[in-house]
Motif scaffolding. Structure first.
Motif, PDB file in Angstrom:
ATOM      1  N   ASN A   1      -0.780 -46.246-100.899  1.00 34.83           N
ATOM      2  CA  ASN A   1      -0.683 -45.355 -99.757  1.00 34.83           C
ATOM      3  C   ASN A   1      -0.349 -44.990 -98.780  1.00 34.83           C
ATOM      4  OD1 ASN A   1       2.116 -46.821 -98.111  1.00 34.83           O
ATOM      5  ND2 ASN A   1       3.133 -44.419 -98.746  1.00 34.83           N
ATOM      6  N   ALA A   2      -1.281 -45.061 -97.788  1.00 37.85           N
ATOM      7  CA  ALA A   2      -2.152 -43.905 -96.223  1.00 37.85           C
ATOM      8  C   ALA A   2      -0.927 -43.423 -96.509  1.00 37.85           C
ATOM      9  CB  ALA A   2      -2.292 -44.643 -95.129  1.00 37.85           C
ATOM     10  N   ARG A   3      -1.384 -41.452 -96.189  1.00 41.48           N
ATOM     11  CA  ARG A   3      -0.954 -40.573 -96.163  1.00 41.48           C
ATOM     12  C   ARG A   3      -0.422 -40.721 -94.859  1.00 41.48           C
ATOM     13  NH1 ARG A   3       2.152 -37.802 -99.234  1.00 41.48           N
ATOM     14  NH2 ARG A   3       0.301 -37.533-101.086  1.00 41.48           N
ATOM     15  N   MET A   4       0.730 -40.393 -94.256  1.00 42.49           N
ATOM     16  CA  MET A   4       1.571 -40.810 -92.398  1.00 42.49           C
ATOM     17  C   MET A   4       1.840 -39.184 -91.957  1.00 42.49           C
ATOM     18  SD  MET A   4       0.611 -43.421 -91.485  1.00 42.49           S
ATOM     19  CE  MET A   4      -0.344 -45.072 -92.256  1.00 42.49           C
ATOM     20  N   LEU A   5       2.175 -38.392 -90.997  1.00 47.45           N
ATOM     21  CA  LEU A   5       1.968 -37.357 -90.697  1.00 47.45           C
ATOM     22  C   LEU A   5       2.722 -37.971 -89.558  1.00 47.45           C
ATOM     23  CD1 LEU A   5      -0.854 -35.169 -90.999  1.00 47.45           C
ATOM     24  CD2 LEU A   5       0.857 -34.469 -92.427  1.00 47.45           C
ATOM     25  N   GLN A   6       4.197 -37.127 -89.326  1.00 50.00           N
ATOM     26  CA  GLN A   6       4.924 -37.206 -88.097  1.00 50.00           C
ATOM     27  C   GLN A   6       4.618 -36.150 -87.302  1.00 50.00           C
ATOM     28  OE1 GLN A   6       8.860 -37.791 -88.131  1.00 50.00           O
ATOM     29  NE2 GLN A   6       9.407 -39.810 -87.115  1.00 50.00           N
ATOM     30  N   VAL A   7       4.707 -36.708 -86.002  1.00 46.74           N
ATOM     31  CA  VAL A   7       4.699 -34.957 -85.465  1.00 46.74           C
ATOM     32  C   VAL A   7       6.249 -34.978 -84.720  1.00 46.74           C
ATOM     33  CG1 VAL A   7       4.047 -34.188 -83.212  1.00 46.74           C
ATOM     34  CG2 VAL A   7       2.311 -35.826 -84.516  1.00 46.74           C
ATOM     35  N   LEU A   8       6.424 -33.802 -85.409  1.00 49.46           N
ATOM     36  CA  LEU A   8       7.946 -33.022 -85.005  1.00 49.46           C
ATOM     37  C   LEU A   8       7.385 -32.492 -83.416  1.00 49.46           C
ATOM     38  CD1 LEU A   8       8.528 -31.868 -88.559  1.00 49.46           C
ATOM     39  CD2 LEU A   8       9.422 -33.944 -87.784  1.00 49.46           C
ATOM     40  N   ASP A   9       6.576 -32.157 -83.621  1.00 44.45           N
ATOM     41  CA  ASP A   9       6.610 -30.922 -82.094  1.00 44.45           C
ATOM     42  C   ASP A   9       5.509 -30.573 -81.731  1.00 44.45           C
ATOM     43  OD1 ASP A   9       6.959 -30.260 -79.487  1.00 44.45           O
ATOM     44  OD2 ASP A   9       8.742 -28.606 -80.460  1.00 44.45           O
TER      45      ASP A   9
ATOM     46  N   GLU B   1     -11.501 -39.870 -81.425  1.00 44.31           N
ATOM     47  CA  GLU B   1     -12.982 -39.837 -80.423  1.00 44.31           C
ATOM     48  C   GLU B   1     -12.446 -41.008 -80.106  1.00 44.31           C
ATOM     49  OE1 GLU B   1     -13.446 -41.843 -84.548  1.00 44.31           O
ATOM     50  OE2 GLU B   1     -14.650 -40.239 -85.158  1.00 44.31           O
ATOM     51  N   SER B   2     -11.013 -41.553 -80.382  1.00 40.60           N
ATOM     52  CA  SER B   2      -9.764 -42.811 -79.167  1.00 40.60           C
ATOM     53  C   SER B   2      -9.494 -42.520 -78.228  1.00 40.60           C
ATOM     54  CB  SER B   2      -8.829 -43.058 -80.279  1.00 40.60           C
ATOM     55  OG  SER B   2      -9.360 -43.625 -81.526  1.00 40.60           O
ATOM     56  N   GLY B   3      -9.525 -40.734 -78.170  1.00 39.49           N
ATOM     57  CA  GLY B   3      -8.679 -40.223 -76.844  1.00 39.49           C
ATOM     58  C   GLY B   3      -7.615 -39.853 -76.802  1.00 39.49           C
ATOM     59  N   ILE B   4      -6.662 -40.001 -76.977  1.00 37.44           N
ATOM     60  CA  ILE B   4      -5.466 -40.316 -77.830  1.00 37.44           C
ATOM     61  C   ILE B   4      -5.038 -38.421 -78.390  1.00 37.44           C
ATOM     62  CG2 ILE B   4      -3.125 -41.101 -79.340  1.00 37.44           C
ATOM     63  CD1 ILE B   4      -5.267 -43.155 -79.866  1.00 37.44           C
ATOM     64  N   THR B   5      -3.132 -38.300 -77.293  1.00 32.93           N
ATOM     65  CA  THR B   5      -3.104 -37.415 -77.591  1.00 32.93           C
ATOM     66  C   THR B   5      -1.877 -37.159 -78.571  1.00 32.93           C
ATOM     67  OG1 THR B   5      -3.818 -36.499 -75.327  1.00 32.93           O
ATOM     68  CG2 THR B   5      -1.679 -35.608 -76.100  1.00 32.93           C
ATOM     69  N   PRO B   6      -1.448 -36.435 -79.688  1.00 30.90           N
ATOM     70  CA  PRO B   6      -0.507 -36.516 -80.223  1.00 30.90           C
ATOM     71  C   PRO B   6       1.048 -36.515 -79.543  1.00 30.90           C
ATOM     72  CG  PRO B   6      -1.880 -34.940 -81.490  1.00 30.90           C
ATOM     73  CD  PRO B   6      -2.720 -35.195 -79.935  1.00 30.90           C
ATOM     74  N   GLU B   7       1.739 -37.714 -79.983  1.00 30.12           N
ATOM     75  CA  GLU B   7       2.721 -37.415 -79.338  1.00 30.12           C
ATOM     76  C   GLU B   7       3.936 -37.094 -80.095  1.00 30.12           C
ATOM     77  OE1 GLU B   7       3.511 -40.850 -77.066  1.00 30.12           O
ATOM     78  OE2 GLU B   7       1.387 -41.834 -76.545  1.00 30.12           O
ATOM     79  N   LYS B   8       5.688 -36.321 -79.843  1.00 31.68           N
ATOM     80  CA  LYS B   8       6.537 -36.438 -81.193  1.00 31.68           C
ATOM     81  C   LYS B   8       7.043 -37.700 -81.298  1.00 31.68           C
ATOM     82  CE  LYS B   8      10.363 -33.419 -80.285  1.00 31.68           C
ATOM     83  NZ  LYS B   8      11.629 -32.430 -79.484  1.00 31.68           N
TER      84      LYS B   8
END
Length: 126
Positions: free
Chosen positions: A49-57, A8-15
């Motif tokens: 606590n909100a579940r956060m995912l960190q992009v590794l790659d 919806e935000s038009g954001i691409t995931p970043e490492k």
């Protein structure tokens, strides 16, 4: 933090970036919940606590070891402590890009990440 998905935000995931899981994902044992109760080793409580995912790659389609997907895959880490105040465990998961951008929104580094880094240093890692 916004409330909408990356799509919806038009954001691409970043490492290296953190993203918030917007809703529960999966069923039963192994289900990834959008929020959880975290208690730090120092006894600080984070009851919702909100579940956060960190992009590794972000990897190319059909990358060996990731599974077949005709599109890019997002490799992520999320942290979990089996009981209050215990050691954190890093879990890894991958999503096809189209699914990931629907499931997550903009996030931030979760409070448990500093505890995770500290326990890695204490164990001789990092």
């Amino acid at each position: 933090m916004g409330t909408g998905s990356l799509k919806e935000s038009g954001i691409t995931p970043e490492k290296g970036a953190w993203y918030r899981l917007l809703s529960d994902h999966g069923d039963g044992v192994g289900m990834l919940t959008a929020s959880y109760h975290y208690t730090s080793p120092a006894g600080e409580k984070y009851p919702d606590n909100a579940r956060m995912l960190q992009v590794l790659d972000v990897v190319a389609p059909a990358t060996h070891g990731v599974g077949y997907s005709p599109e890019k895959s997002v490799l992520c880490m999320w942290l979990h402590s089996p009981s209050p105040g215990r050691r954190l465990v890093a879990h890894h998961i991958s999503f096809p890009m189209s699914q990931f951008i629907d499931l997550v929104g903009v996030g931030s580094e979760p409070p448990e990440f500093a505890d995770f880094q500290a326990q890695q240093v204490d164990a001789g890692g990092l």
